[in-house]
Enzyme design. Sequence first.
Site, PDB file in Angstrom:
ATOM      1  CD  GLU A 106      -2.495   1.874   0.642  1.00  0.00           C
ATOM      2  OE1 GLU A 106      -3.418   1.188   0.168  1.00  0.00           O
ATOM      3  OE2 GLU A 106      -2.288   3.072   0.329  1.00  0.00           O
ATOM      4  CG  ASP A 137       4.503   3.297  -6.823  1.00  0.00           C
ATOM      5  OD1 ASP A 137       3.305   3.057  -7.013  1.00  0.00           O
ATOM      6  OD2 ASP A 137       5.307   3.513  -7.765  1.00  0.00           O
ATOM      7  CG  ASP A 155      -8.697  -2.886  -3.215  1.00  0.00           C
ATOM      8  OD1 ASP A 155      -9.393  -2.093  -3.873  1.00  0.00           O
ATOM      9  OD2 ASP A 155      -8.910  -3.164  -2.025  1.00  0.00           O
ATOM     10  N   GLY A 156      -6.837  -0.892  -6.390  1.00  0.00           N
ATOM     11  CA  GLY A 156      -6.421   0.509  -6.450  1.00  0.00           C
ATOM     12  C   GLY A 156      -7.601   1.434  -6.665  1.00  0.00           C
ATOM     13  CG  ASP A 158     -11.667   6.359  -9.887  1.00  0.00           C
ATOM     14  OD1 ASP A 158     -12.100   5.194  -9.948  1.00  0.00           O
ATOM     15  OD2 ASP A 158     -12.355   7.324  -9.525  1.00  0.00           O
TER      16      ASP A 158
HETATM   17  N1  SAM Z   1     -11.933  -0.170  -3.779  1.00  0.00           N
HETATM   18  C1  SAM Z   1     -11.427   1.107  -4.027  1.00  0.00           C
HETATM   19  C2  SAM Z   1     -11.833   1.690  -5.339  1.00  0.00           C
HETATM   20  O1  SAM Z   1     -11.976   0.952  -6.325  1.00  0.00           O
HETATM   21  O2  SAM Z   1     -12.050   2.904  -5.388  1.00  0.00           O
HETATM   22  C3  SAM Z   1      -9.988   1.156  -3.750  1.00  0.00           C
HETATM   23  C4  SAM Z   1      -9.833   1.218  -2.276  1.00  0.00           C
HETATM   24  S1  SAM Z   1      -8.247   1.170  -1.593  1.00  0.00           S
HETATM   25  C5  SAM Z   1      -8.554   2.317  -0.316  1.00  0.00           C
HETATM   26  C6  SAM Z   1      -7.169   1.940  -2.731  1.00  0.00           C
HETATM   27  C7  SAM Z   1      -5.785   2.118  -2.145  1.00  0.00           C
HETATM   28  O3  SAM Z   1      -4.806   2.112  -3.174  1.00  0.00           O
HETATM   29  C8  SAM Z   1      -5.611   3.429  -1.379  1.00  0.00           C
HETATM   30  O4  SAM Z   1      -5.416   3.152  -0.034  1.00  0.00           O
HETATM   31  C9  SAM Z   1      -4.393   4.076  -2.042  1.00  0.00           C
HETATM   32  O5  SAM Z   1      -3.525   4.721  -1.109  1.00  0.00           O
HETATM   33  C10 SAM Z   1      -3.725   2.887  -2.695  1.00  0.00           C
HETATM   34  N2  SAM Z   1      -2.852   3.239  -3.829  1.00  0.00           N
HETATM   35  C11 SAM Z   1      -2.985   4.221  -4.735  1.00  0.00           C
HETATM   36  N3  SAM Z   1      -1.970   4.209  -5.597  1.00  0.00           N
HETATM   37  C12 SAM Z   1      -1.154   3.183  -5.234  1.00  0.00           C
HETATM   38  C13 SAM Z   1       0.075   2.667  -5.740  1.00  0.00           C
HETATM   39  N4  SAM Z   1       0.663   3.217  -6.805  1.00  0.00           N
HETATM   40  N5  SAM Z   1       0.627   1.608  -5.097  1.00  0.00           N
HETATM   41  C14 SAM Z   1       0.038   1.030  -4.024  1.00  0.00           C
HETATM   42  N6  SAM Z   1      -1.126   1.494  -3.501  1.00  0.00           N
HETATM   43  C15 SAM Z   1      -1.720   2.544  -4.101  1.00  0.00           C
END
Ligand code: SAM
Length: 279
Positions: A106, A137, A155-156, A158
Amino acid sequence: MPMWFEETYRSQLRFGLRVTAYHYRGRSEYQTIDIFETETFGRTLALDNVFQTSVGDEYQYHEMLVHPALSTAPSIERVLVIGGGDGGTVREVLRYPEVKHVTMVELDRQVVEACKQHLREFQVPWDDPRLELVFQDGVTYLQACQDRFDVVLVDGPDPVGPAEGLYQSPFYSSCRECLRADGVFAAQVEAPQLMHEDFTRIVKTLRGVFPRVDPYFGPVPIYVCGSWGFAYATNSGADPLAVRPERAELVEPVCRQWSRDIHRAAFVQSPLIRRRLVD
Ligand code: SAM
């Protein structure tokens, strides 16, 4: 305190929920983080003003992201989750005793800390010894990753800002390379109707990387327009409908959305979606 929390989609469409209390408002290095109470869905998480998940509907997203892959993969001992800061995805993965190790990568530690404290109703087993949290990342992590996994789940949020790279070919190629030969990949791939350009582009990008990619669908009320897309991909070309009965029997009694019937139905494509994906 604002009475409504509103998400605006491309300056065209607004989706809002009435807020009754605020629990957390923060700004991390990467994004704004809001956790608040809504009348409709209970506690709700938004990142950069985009609804992510809520107590009232989270199972519809997390069960459908996790169980199609986990109920069918030949082995599920080692699982990699990219993103998923609220913990709902790893909670579903950890339901299987066959899972020996889950690595969750995460980007934003502050999302996890805020959710641990203010989204306790998600009942995430954060202290499960099988769970390893890595704050990095996901793209960078996979570029350097030498491990091999049975299942990879993305599970990212948008595909904008720091998440943009999670929807591009180089990242999907890294996911494919870190999968065992018979491993299974699954990801959220945006809304098949409202965001059909994104949905179609992402599925086609995946098809440029994996020999077999099957989109599937489910309802997620908190996402604008409520209809959501996922993708199931393998190197082996395995049938995504081949659910292992012993795994289904284990999780069906606790699932609220996923079941063997829903699994079969979820992979049916409408004629329009099918056409867009072949054009
Ligand atoms: N289910 C959700 C949706 O479709 O909108 C996603 C929920 S989850 C909270 C998404 C997570 O991805 C966030 O906590 C965000 O910090 C993380 N995230 C964003 N970019 C990322 C990256 N490049 N690498 C790892 N995690 C990432």
